[in-house]
Every structure is written in C-alpha cells, then in structure tokens.
Design a protein around this motif. Structure first.
Motif, mmCIF file in Angstrom:
data_model
loop_
_atom_site.group_PDB
_atom_site.id
_atom_site.type_symbol
_atom_site.label_atom_id
_atom_site.label_comp_id
_atom_site.label_asym_id
_atom_site.label_seq_id
_atom_site.Cartn_x
_atom_site.Cartn_y
_atom_site.Cartn_z
ATOM 1 N N THR A 1 -2.803 -5.217 -13.419
ATOM 2 C CA THR A 1 -2.848 -6.356 -12.508
ATOM 3 C C THR A 1 -3.567 -5.945 -11.232
ATOM 4 O OG1 THR A 1 -0.756 -5.757 -11.457
ATOM 5 C CG2 THR A 1 -0.644 -7.173 -13.423
ATOM 6 N N ILE A 2 -3.851 -6.920 -10.382
ATOM 7 C CA ILE A 2 -4.544 -6.617 -9.140
ATOM 8 C C ILE A 2 -3.696 -5.715 -8.252
ATOM 9 C CG2 ILE A 2 -3.720 -8.603 -7.786
ATOM 10 C CD1 ILE A 2 -6.669 -8.956 -6.858
ATOM 11 N N GLU A 3 -2.363 -5.879 -8.342
ATOM 12 C CA GLU A 3 -1.467 -5.012 -7.560
ATOM 13 C C GLU A 3 -1.505 -3.578 -8.085
ATOM 14 O OE1 GLU A 3 -0.524 -7.918 -8.835
ATOM 15 O OE2 GLU A 3 -0.197 -9.168 -7.051
ATOM 16 N N LYS A 4 -1.472 -3.420 -9.411
ATOM 17 C CA LYS A 4 -1.562 -2.089 -9.994
ATOM 18 C C LYS A 4 -2.899 -1.435 -9.680
ATOM 19 C CE LYS A 4 1.477 -2.690 -14.031
ATOM 20 N NZ LYS A 4 1.518 -2.675 -15.520
ATOM 21 N N PHE A 5 -3.951 -2.238 -9.710
ATOM 22 C CA PHE A 5 -5.286 -1.717 -9.428
ATOM 23 C C PHE A 5 -5.376 -1.250 -7.978
ATOM 24 C CE2 PHE A 5 -10.065 -2.535 -9.142
ATOM 25 C CZ PHE A 5 -10.375 -1.360 -9.816
ATOM 26 N N ALA A 6 -4.798 -2.037 -7.083
ATOM 27 C CA ALA A 6 -4.796 -1.658 -5.666
ATOM 28 C C ALA A 6 -4.034 -0.357 -5.454
ATOM 29 C CB ALA A 6 -4.174 -2.780 -4.829
ATOM 30 N N ARG A 7 -2.898 -0.201 -6.117
ATOM 31 C CA ARG A 7 -2.126 1.033 -5.990
ATOM 32 C C ARG A 7 -2.918 2.222 -6.520
ATOM 33 N NH1 ARG A 7 3.128 1.848 -5.150
ATOM 34 N NH2 ARG A 7 3.633 -0.349 -5.521
ATOM 35 N N HIS A 8 -3.635 1.999 -7.641
ATOM 36 C CA HIS A 8 -4.446 3.065 -8.219
ATOM 37 C C HIS A 8 -5.557 3.487 -7.250
ATOM 38 C CE1 HIS A 8 -6.444 5.410 -11.362
ATOM 39 N NE2 HIS A 8 -7.582 4.844 -10.980
ATOM 40 N N ILE A 9 -6.218 2.523 -6.649
ATOM 41 C CA ILE A 9 -7.272 2.833 -5.692
ATOM 42 C C ILE A 9 -6.727 3.629 -4.515
ATOM 43 C CG2 ILE A 9 -8.909 1.821 -4.037
ATOM 44 C CD1 ILE A 9 -9.276 -0.511 -5.979
ATOM 45 N N SER A 10 -5.525 3.259 -4.056
ATOM 46 C CA SER A 10 -4.936 3.921 -2.884
ATOM 47 C C SER A 10 -4.623 5.383 -3.144
ATOM 48 C CB SER A 10 -3.670 3.180 -2.447
ATOM 49 O OG SER A 10 -2.630 3.350 -3.399
ATOM 50 N N THR A 11 -4.522 5.770 -4.425
ATOM 51 C CA THR A 11 -4.228 7.178 -4.748
ATOM 52 C C THR A 11 -5.486 8.029 -4.855
ATOM 53 O OG1 THR A 11 -4.289 6.794 -7.147
ATOM 54 C CG2 THR A 11 -2.177 6.456 -6.028
ATOM 55 N N HIS A 12 -6.658 7.417 -4.685
ATOM 56 C CA HIS A 12 -7.924 8.137 -4.794
ATOM 57 C C HIS A 12 -8.489 8.502 -3.419
ATOM 58 C CE1 HIS A 12 -9.159 7.893 -9.175
ATOM 59 N NE2 HIS A 12 -8.012 7.236 -9.146
ATOM 60 N N GLY A 13 -7.636 9.013 -2.581
ATOM 61 C CA GLY A 13 -8.082 9.477 -1.269
ATOM 62 C C GLY A 13 -8.441 8.371 -0.308
ATOM 63 N N SER A 14 -7.981 7.152 -0.543
ATOM 64 C CA SER A 14 -8.307 6.037 0.341
ATOM 65 C C SER A 14 -7.473 6.104 1.615
ATOM 66 C CB SER A 14 -8.042 4.709 -0.374
ATOM 67 O OG SER A 14 -8.215 3.626 0.508
ATOM 68 N N VAL A 15 -8.080 5.738 2.742
ATOM 69 C CA VAL A 15 -7.357 5.701 4.013
ATOM 70 C C VAL A 15 -6.586 4.394 4.161
ATOM 71 C CG1 VAL A 15 -9.016 7.212 5.147
ATOM 72 C CG2 VAL A 15 -9.367 4.739 5.227
ATOM 73 N N TYR A 16 -6.806 3.476 3.235
ATOM 74 C CA TYR A 16 -6.136 2.192 3.293
ATOM 75 C C TYR A 16 -4.908 2.189 2.383
ATOM 76 C CZ TYR A 16 -10.562 0.801 5.395
ATOM 77 O OH TYR A 16 -11.662 0.730 6.191
ATOM 78 N N SER A 17 -3.913 1.421 2.770
ATOM 79 C CA SER A 17 -2.687 1.329 1.989
ATOM 80 C C SER A 17 -2.881 0.418 0.791
ATOM 81 C CB SER A 17 -1.552 0.787 2.858
ATOM 82 O OG SER A 17 -1.793 -0.583 3.175
ATOM 83 N N ARG A 18 -1.916 0.470 -0.117
ATOM 84 C CA ARG A 18 -1.967 -0.412 -1.277
ATOM 85 C C ARG A 18 -1.991 -1.876 -0.843
ATOM 86 N NH1 ARG A 18 1.409 -3.682 -3.382
ATOM 87 N NH2 ARG A 18 3.043 -2.967 -1.982
ATOM 88 N N ALA A 19 -1.222 -2.213 0.174
ATOM 89 C CA ALA A 19 -1.169 -3.592 0.656
ATOM 90 C C ALA A 19 -2.517 -4.030 1.223
ATOM 91 C CB ALA A 19 -0.082 -3.733 1.722
ATOM 92 N N ASP A 20 -3.179 -3.127 1.967
ATOM 93 C CA ASP A 20 -4.495 -3.455 2.531
ATOM 94 C C ASP A 20 -5.517 -3.698 1.426
ATOM 95 O OD1 ASP A 20 -3.596 -3.210 5.135
ATOM 96 O OD2 ASP A 20 -4.076 -1.080 5.247
ATOM 97 N N ILE A 21 -5.540 -2.803 0.431
ATOM 98 C CA ILE A 21 -6.499 -2.914 -0.666
ATOM 99 C C ILE A 21 -6.235 -4.169 -1.477
ATOM 100 C CG2 ILE A 21 -7.320 -1.825 -2.787
ATOM 101 C CD1 ILE A 21 -6.608 0.880 -1.469
ATOM 102 N N SER A 22 -4.952 -4.449 -1.719
ATOM 103 C CA SER A 22 -4.596 -5.643 -2.475
ATOM 104 C C SER A 22 -5.076 -6.896 -1.755
ATOM 105 C CB SER A 22 -3.078 -5.691 -2.675
ATOM 106 O OG SER A 22 -2.710 -6.818 -3.443
ATOM 107 N N ALA A 23 -4.887 -6.930 -0.434
ATOM 108 C CA ALA A 23 -5.317 -8.092 0.353
ATOM 109 C C ALA A 23 -6.825 -8.269 0.277
ATOM 110 C CB ALA A 23 -4.870 -7.926 1.801
ATOM 111 N N ILE A 24 -7.580 -7.155 0.343
ATOM 112 C CA ILE A 24 -9.043 -7.228 0.265
ATOM 113 C C ILE A 24 -9.484 -7.729 -1.107
ATOM 114 C CG2 ILE A 24 -11.148 -5.838 0.247
ATOM 115 C CD1 ILE A 24 -9.799 -4.056 2.377
ATOM 116 N N LEU A 25 -8.829 -7.264 -2.169
ATOM 117 C CA LEU A 25 -9.187 -7.699 -3.513
ATOM 118 C C LEU A 25 -8.940 -9.195 -3.694
ATOM 119 C CD1 LEU A 25 -7.831 -4.709 -5.664
ATOM 120 C CD2 LEU A 25 -10.223 -5.288 -5.206
ATOM 121 N N TYR A 26 -7.795 -9.667 -3.201
ATOM 122 C CA TYR A 26 -7.507 -11.104 -3.286
ATOM 123 C C TYR A 26 -8.536 -11.904 -2.499
ATOM 124 C CZ TYR A 26 -3.007 -10.894 -5.690
ATOM 125 O OH TYR A 26 -2.019 -10.734 -6.640
#
Length: 206
Positions: free
Chosen positions: A61-86
C-alpha cells in the motif's frame, strides 16, 4: 525474487474458433446432448505451449511504500513521505485531466488514452462517443526491461495451492489439479502473465 507458476495456453491461429467450439461442446454436455463431431475435431487441433505467470507475494500500500522509502536513508519521516505520495497522486490526476503528459524521469511518462464508440463519419462523432479515459504509462529507462536484474522462483499456481489446502483439510492423500483454470497472478483475478497468448489456460501446478 519473482515467484511464477506455469500455465498452458493455446496458440493456434484459429484459437477463437476453437474456444467457440469448446463453449458449444460444454453447452451440449450440460443439455445432455452429443456435441457436434466437427467441434470435437476442431478442439483436437489445439496446440498449447507453456508460459509463465507472475505470482505476487504481497500488496504494498502507499503507507507501506512510504515506510519502506523512509528506511532507505531518507531524512523525511514515513508520515512526510506518505503525504507527498498522496499529494503526487492528486496532482497527477489533476494534470492528466488538463490534457498534460507527465514525465517523471526514470519512472517514465504518464498520459491519457481514450476509448470511444465508432461513428459513421467524422461529422457524426461527438464527445458523447467517448466511453473511457484511461492512463497510459510509458516506462522510463529503469523500468523498460527488468529481466537483467530479475531472479525467479517456480511455485504452484494459486488454484493448485487452494486445491492442496482443500485436500489437506479433507484428509485426502492426493490432489487433482488438472481441472484448475488459473489466470491470476495473486489475489483476485489479475493476469499479468506476460506471454501475450490468448485463449483458455490450463495449469501446471508446479
């Protein structure tokens, strides 16, 4: 790792006629009648080949994808990435409906394609003839062909797995998978087998 199962598909040039004959044979048997010999003979001419069908292992899901991205050295949180994807989804839809083509680098291009009913002449064609507005994805460089980086794992088809589980619950010691007709690549009825063949499928359960 990409899981896949094997399916047998007809590849005859006259596959449409063969499938029509199969339908007539099935209907005749259901009505207690003898099928036409011509239909039986036509079905015997069917040539089948084995093709691969991808079997996905999970739905991201988009939430799972955001969490996955956040584990790849991103300075943004899962919530930030999820919001950008939406937000990206909303903006892509808006721009596509404005007739724009969206080019997202290596991800590729997104544009609109139309479905329509034919009209006798161009003068008689109006927007009322348009029956569908769909999105066309043209893959970018990184997505055009994943074969070089892909690894594969042969698994039983979804129907074969279901038949095995049913047999286990029933205490049976053998499983008949010859009657399964699996065209799915996971949950539901998605079919992305990629063989390009048309017609009825017959499982190889391993």
């Amino acid at each position: 790792m990409i899981n896949y199962s094997i399916v047998m598909r007809g590849v005859n040039a006259n596959l449409f006629e063969i499938n029509q004959a199969k339908s007539r044979i099935k209907k005749a048997k259901e009505e207690g009648k003898e099928p036409e010999q011509a239909d039986l003979d036509l079905v015997k001419t069917e040539v089948q080949y084995a093709f691969a069908i991808a079997q996905y292992t999970d739905v991201i899901t988009i939430e799972k994808f955001a969490r996955h991205i956040s584990t790849h050295g991103s300075v943004y949180s899962r919530a930030d990435i999820s919001a950008i994807l939406y937000l990206a989804v909303d903006c892509m839809r808006e721009q596509l409906l404005e007739g724009k083509k969206i080019r997202l680098g290596d991800l590729g291009d997104f544009s609109i394609i139309l479905e329509s009913k034919g009209a006798e002449t161009a003068d008689k064609f109006t927007s009322q003839n348009i029956t569908g507005v769909n999105v066309l994805w043209t893959p970018g460089t990184e997505f055009k062909n994943l074969l070089a980086d892909a690894e594969f794992n042969l698994v039983a088809s979804r129907n074969a797995q279901a038949a095995l589980l049913k047999a286990i619950k029933a205490g049976q010691t053998s499983v008949d998978i010859t009657q399964s007709d699996d065209t799915s690549n996971g949950e539901g009825n998605d079919n992305t087998g990629g063989s390009g063949a048309q017609g009825s499928d017959s499982d190889l359960g391993n």
